[in-house]
Design a protein around this motif. Structure first.
Motif, PDB file in Angstrom:
ATOM      1  N   ARG A 148     -75.679  36.526  11.323  1.00  0.00           N
ATOM      2  CA  ARG A 148     -74.255  36.704  11.642  1.00  0.00           C
ATOM      3  C   ARG A 148     -73.469  35.590  10.943  1.00  0.00           C
TER       4      ARG A 148
ATOM      5  N   LYS B  16     -69.874  34.318  11.769  1.00  0.00           N
ATOM      6  CA  LYS B  16     -69.619  33.306  12.810  1.00  0.00           C
ATOM      7  C   LYS B  16     -69.542  31.909  12.184  1.00  0.00           C
ATOM      8  N   ALA B  17     -70.445  31.653  11.244  1.00  0.00           N
ATOM      9  CA  ALA B  17     -70.423  30.356  10.540  1.00  0.00           C
ATOM     10  C   ALA B  17     -69.124  30.208   9.762  1.00  0.00           C
TER      11      ALA B  17
ATOM     12  N   ILE C 188     -66.236  29.365  12.077  1.00  0.00           N
ATOM     13  CA  ILE C 188     -66.287  27.953  12.487  1.00  0.00           C
ATOM     14  C   ILE C 188     -65.798  27.047  11.362  1.00  0.00           C
TER      15      ILE C 188
ATOM     16  N   LEU D 106     -62.856  28.652  19.710  1.00  0.00           N
ATOM     17  CA  LEU D 106     -64.305  28.778  19.499  1.00  0.00           C
ATOM     18  C   LEU D 106     -64.983  29.463  20.689  1.00  0.00           C
ATOM     19  N   LEU D 107     -64.581  29.080  21.904  1.00  0.00           N
ATOM     20  CA  LEU D 107     -65.208  29.670  23.094  1.00  0.00           C
ATOM     21  C   LEU D 107     -64.907  31.166  23.190  1.00  0.00           C
TER      22      LEU D 107
ATOM     23  N   VAL E 226     -66.211  32.995  18.846  1.00  0.00           N
ATOM     24  CA  VAL E 226     -67.552  32.972  18.237  1.00  0.00           C
ATOM     25  C   VAL E 226     -68.560  33.737  19.096  1.00  0.00           C
ATOM     26  N   VAL E 227     -68.691  33.344  20.346  1.00  0.00           N
ATOM     27  CA  VAL E 227     -69.477  34.146  21.306  1.00  0.00           C
ATOM     28  C   VAL E 227     -68.551  34.333  22.505  1.00  0.00           C
TER      29      VAL E 227
ATOM     30  N   GLN F  64     -66.441  34.330  25.581  1.00  0.00           N
ATOM     31  CA  GLN F  64     -66.671  33.945  26.980  1.00  0.00           C
ATOM     32  C   GLN F  64     -65.532  34.501  27.838  1.00  0.00           C
TER      33      GLN F  64
END
Lengths: 498, 151
Positions: free
Chosen positions: B75, B78-79, B82, B109-110, B113-114, B116
Motif C-alpha cells: 500500500r 499510504k507512504a 505520509i 494521519l490518524l 492513513v488507517v 480511526q
C-alpha cells in the motif's frame, strides 16, 4: 591510586541527583525504544540530542549512553514474545527465544536475557575502565596518517559486514564522505556546495540525516506493509532461571561477553555481528546443535550477552581515540562535539569527568536495567499492544520536533524529510545507510587527517605506507576489500542487518 | 534493466554531477589539496563503485535477472500520503505555529492513513498536541515556532 580516585570521582558524579535521574530516564527510555519495533536507539538519541543542550556535557552523555545500552536490553523482549526483533541486535534471539515462549518458557527466556545482559554489560565496563586509558595513552603517539588509516579501516569493516554486495556499502561510504564535505571548508573558509542556502554553510546536520534515514524511512516502509502484529499469549512466570538453565547458560554468557567486548572495540563491527557470531559459536560447540532453533536457552543467553558486551566495548574507540565504531557511537561523538568536547586521546586527561562519569553511569545503568526489566516485563508487553496506526504519528512527530529543535530551523525539517525519502529508496534498492552515517561523521576528521598527512609528506601518498602502524592498518583494510574478489566469497561472507 | 542496473545508473549520473560541482572549487595538488579535493575524490569513488555495480548487474541480467517491482502488493499510497504530509508540516510550521500544525498533522494521519474513529482522531490529536507542546516548549524550552495564533 590515581585510577581509584578517578573511578570514585565518576561515581560521585553519577550519584548527583540530576545525573542519577538522567541515567534512570535514559535506560528507561532506551528499554522502551528497544521494545518498540520501528523506533531505534539512533532515532531516539537524535530526538533527545537538542534537549541535552541545556544540561552539562557529562549529563548529556549519561542520558544518551543510557538510551543506547537500554535499547540493547529492551530489544530481546519483542524477539521473545512477538518474534519481531525490537533491535537488529536481537534478530538472532528470535530463533530460540520465541520457541521457548511457545513452549511456555517465556519467563526463563526473558530472565536469562536480562541477567546475561547484566553480567556482560558489567564485565564490559570493567574492560572499558582498564583498556580505555591504556589505549588513549598509546594513541598519543598517533599522527594524522595513523588516524586516517584507522578511520579507513572502520569504514571498510562496516562496509564488509553490511548486507548485500560490497560495492553498495563502499558506495554508501563514499556518498557519506561527499555529504560531509558540504559546508564551510575549515582550511580555506570557502562555503562548499551549499547551494546558497544559509543553513548549509555549517554543513548537513547529522541528526536530520539520521532521523530521515532511520526514523522516517522505517515508518514509510511499515505503513505500506501489514501493520498488525500478534503477541504470543502466554503466562509469564518464573522469570528467574532454574539451576539447569543457569548451568546451560554460564558458558554462553561468558563466551558471549568476551566475544562481544572485543568485537565491539573493532571499528565498524559491534553488537550485531557479535550476537550472530555468539550464536554460531554456541551452535558449533553444542552437544546438541540440531536443537538450536527449537528453544534452547543457550541460543538466548549467548547472543544477548554478546550484544550488551559489544555496546560497552564500542565506547573504547570512541572515548579513547575519538573514533566511533558504529552509527550510534557516531551520534555520541556528534553530541560530544556539540557540547564543546573534542574527543580523542586527550579526552580522558582533559575531561576526566566525561570519561569516568560515563563509565560509572554504565555500572549504575546496568543495575537499574536489571531491577527495571524483570518486574516491568508486564508493562512492556502492554506497550507492545499499542497498535502501530496509533504509534506511527507519534514517532513522526518526535522526529519532526527533534529535527526542528536542533537549530530551530525548518530547513533541518526539510532535510530530514528529503533523507526520509532517500532512505526509503535505499531500503527498496537494498543499500545500507550505516556506512553513510559513519562516513558523514568521520568525513571532516578524515579530510583533515588526509590533508595534514599529504602536507607532512610534501604530497607523497607513501606516507601512509612508510609509517608502520598506518601501513599495517591499511593492509588489513585492503585485505578486507580484496576478499570479495575471491570466487564464491560473497556467498560465504557474513552479512548482518543494520 | 534489473533493479541494480537502474540504481547504479542513477549513481553514475549522481557521480557525474558531484564531480562537475566539485570542479567549481580549487582541487589543488597532492602536496596542497584544495577545497574541491575530497568532494572530487568522493564523487569519483561513487562513480567507480557504481560502475562496478552496473557491470555486475548487467552480467546478472544476461543470466536472466529481471526488474522486480518494489511497490507490487504494497500500500505505497499510504507512504506517499505520509511523505506529502511531512513536507506540508515543514512548509506550514512557520505559518501556523507548532500547536495548530501538530493538531492538524496528527488528526490527518490518524484519520487518513488507517482511518480511526472520529472521537479517537479528535481526542488523540488534541491530547498529543497539548502534551507535546507542554513537554517540549514549556518544560524543555525547545522554542517551537509560534505562528499567527501566538502559540
Amino acid at each position: 591510586m590515581d585510577f581509584l580516585n578517578s573511578a570514585l570521582m565518576g561515581f560521585q558524579l553519577v550519584f548527583q541527583p540530576i545525573n542519577f535521574m538522567l541515567c534512570f530516564a535514559g535506560v528507561l527510555l532506551g528499554t522502551l525504544i528497544g521494545v518498540l519495533p520501528g523506533l531505534g536507539p539512533i532515532a531516539a538519541m537524535s530526538l533527545l540530542l537538542p534537549v541535552t543542550f541545556n544540561i552539562p556535557p557529562v549529563s548529556a552523555i549519561i542520558v544518551l549512553s543510557g538510551i543506547y545500552y537500554g535499547s540493547m536490553y529492551g530489544g530481546s523482549t519483542t524477539s521473545i514474545l512477538v518474534n519481531i526483533p525490537g533491535e537488529a541486535t536481537s534478530v538472532i534471539t528470535c530463533l530460540d527465544g520465541y520457541q521457548m515462549a511457545r513452549q511456555g518458557r517465556a519467563g526463563p527466556a526473558l530472565g536469562i536475557a536480562a541477567l546475561g545482559s547484566f553480567i556482560a554489560g558489567t564485565l564490559s565496563i570493567v574492560g572499558l575502565m582498564f583498556i580505555g586509558p591504556f589505549l588513549a595513552a598509546g594513541a598519543l603517539r598517533f599522527g594524522p596518517p595513523e588516524y586516517f588509516a584507522i578511520m579507513i579501516l572502520g569504514m571498510t569493516i562496516l562496509t564488509f559486514l553490511s548486507n548485500g554486495p560490497m560495492w553498495k556499502g563502499l558506495l554508501m561510504a563514499a556518498f557519506g564522505l561527499f555529504l560531509s564535505t558540504i559546508g564551510m571548508d575549515n582550511v580555506s573558509g570557502i562555503a562548499r556546495l551549499s547551494l546558497n542556502i544559509e543553513e548549509l554553510i555549517d554543513g548537513i546536520g547529522l541528526v536530520p540525516v539520521v532521523m530521515g534515514l532511520f526514523g522516517i524511512s522505517e515508518v514509510l516502509l511499515n505503513v505500506e506493509g501489514s501493520m498488525e502484529r500478534s503477541i504470543f499469549k502466554t503466562k509469564i512466570t518464573n522469570l528467574l532461571p532454574n539451576w539447569k538453565d543457569w548451568k546451560a547458560s554460564v558458558g554462553p554468557i561468558m563466551r558471549g561477553t568476551i566475544l562481544g567486548f572485543f568485537l565491539g572495540i573493532l571499528p565498524g563491527a559491534g553488537a550485531i555481528i557479535s550476537s550472530f557470531a555468539s550464536y554460531a559459536i554456541e551452535k558449533k560447540i553444542s552437544k546438541y546443535p540440531e536443537k538450536f532453533g527449537t528453544g534452547v536457552i543457550e541460543g538466548v543467553a549467548g547472543p544477548e550477552s554478546a550484544n550488551n558486551a559489544a555496546s560497552g566495548g564500542a565506547f573504547i574507540p570512541l572515548l579513547s581515540l575519538g573514533i566511533p565504531s558504529n552509527a550510534v557511537t557516531a551520534l555520541l561523538l556528534g553530541a560530544l562535539i556539540i557540547h564543546g568536547i573534542q574527543p580523542g586521546p586527550l579526552l580522558i586527561k582533559a575531561h576526566p569527568d566525561v570519561f569516568w562519569g560515563t563509565v560509572a553511569s554504565m555500572y549504575l545503568g546496568n543495575i537499574m536495567l536489571l531491577v527495571l526489566n524483570l518486574p516491568l516485563i508486564g508493562l512492556w508487553v502492554k506497550v507492545l499492544k499499542v497498535p502501530y496506526p496509533i504509534l506511527f504519528p507519534l514517532i513522526l512527530l518526535f522526529c519532526l520536533i527533534g529535527a526542528y529543535s536542533l537549530n530551530n530551523s525548518i530547513t533541518d525539517v526539510i532535510i530530514m524529510n528529503i533523507f526520509g525519502l532517500i532512505g526509503y529508496f535505499f531500503r527498496k534498492f537494498r543499500y545500507e545507510a550505516a556506512p553513510l552515517v559513519l562516513a558523514l561523521v568521520l568525513g571532516p576528521m578524515m579530510e583533515n587527517s588526509l590533508r595534514q598527512s599529504l602536507i607532512l609528506s610534501a604530497g607523497s601518498p607513501l606516507i601512509f605506507l612508510n609509517r608502520p602502524i598506518s601501513s599495517v592498518i591499511l593492509i588489513i583494510a585492503f585485505l578486507l576489500l580484496a576478499f570479495p574478489l575471491i570466487p564464491g566469497f560473497n556467498k560465504r561472507r557474513p552479512a548482518f542487518g543494520e | 534493466m534489473n533493479n541494480d542496473q537502474v540504481s547504479s545508473g542513477i549513481w553514475l549520473l549522481m557521480s557525474l554531477i558531484i564531480c562537475l560541482a566539485s570542479l567549481q572549487y580549487k582541487v589543488g595538488t597532492l602536496s596542497a589539496p584544495g577545497s574541491g579535493f575530497l568532494p572530487l575524490l568522493s564523487g569519483m569513488a561513487i562513480g567507480l563503485f557504481a560502475a562496478i555495480g552496473f557491470i555486475q548487474a548487467t552480467l546478472r541480467k544476461k543470466r536472466g535477472e529481471i526488474w522486480h517491482s518494489f511497490l507490487k502488493g504494497l500500500r505505497w499510497e499510504k507512504a506517499l500520503i505520509i511523505l506529502v504530509s511531512l513536507f506540508a508540516y515543514g512548509w506550514l510550521l512557520g505559518l501556523f505555529g507548532f500547536f495548530l500544525c501538530t493538531l492538524l498533522f496528527i488528526g490527518f494521519l490518524l484519520r487518513v492513513v488507517v482511518p480511526q474513529r472520529w472521537s479517537l482522531v479528535i481526542g488523540g490529536s488534541v491530547l498529543i498536541s497539548v502534551v507535546s507542546y507542554i513537554l517540549f516548549d514549556v518544560l524543555l524550552k525547545a522554542q517551537l515556532p509560534r505562528g499567527f495564533l501566538g502559540f
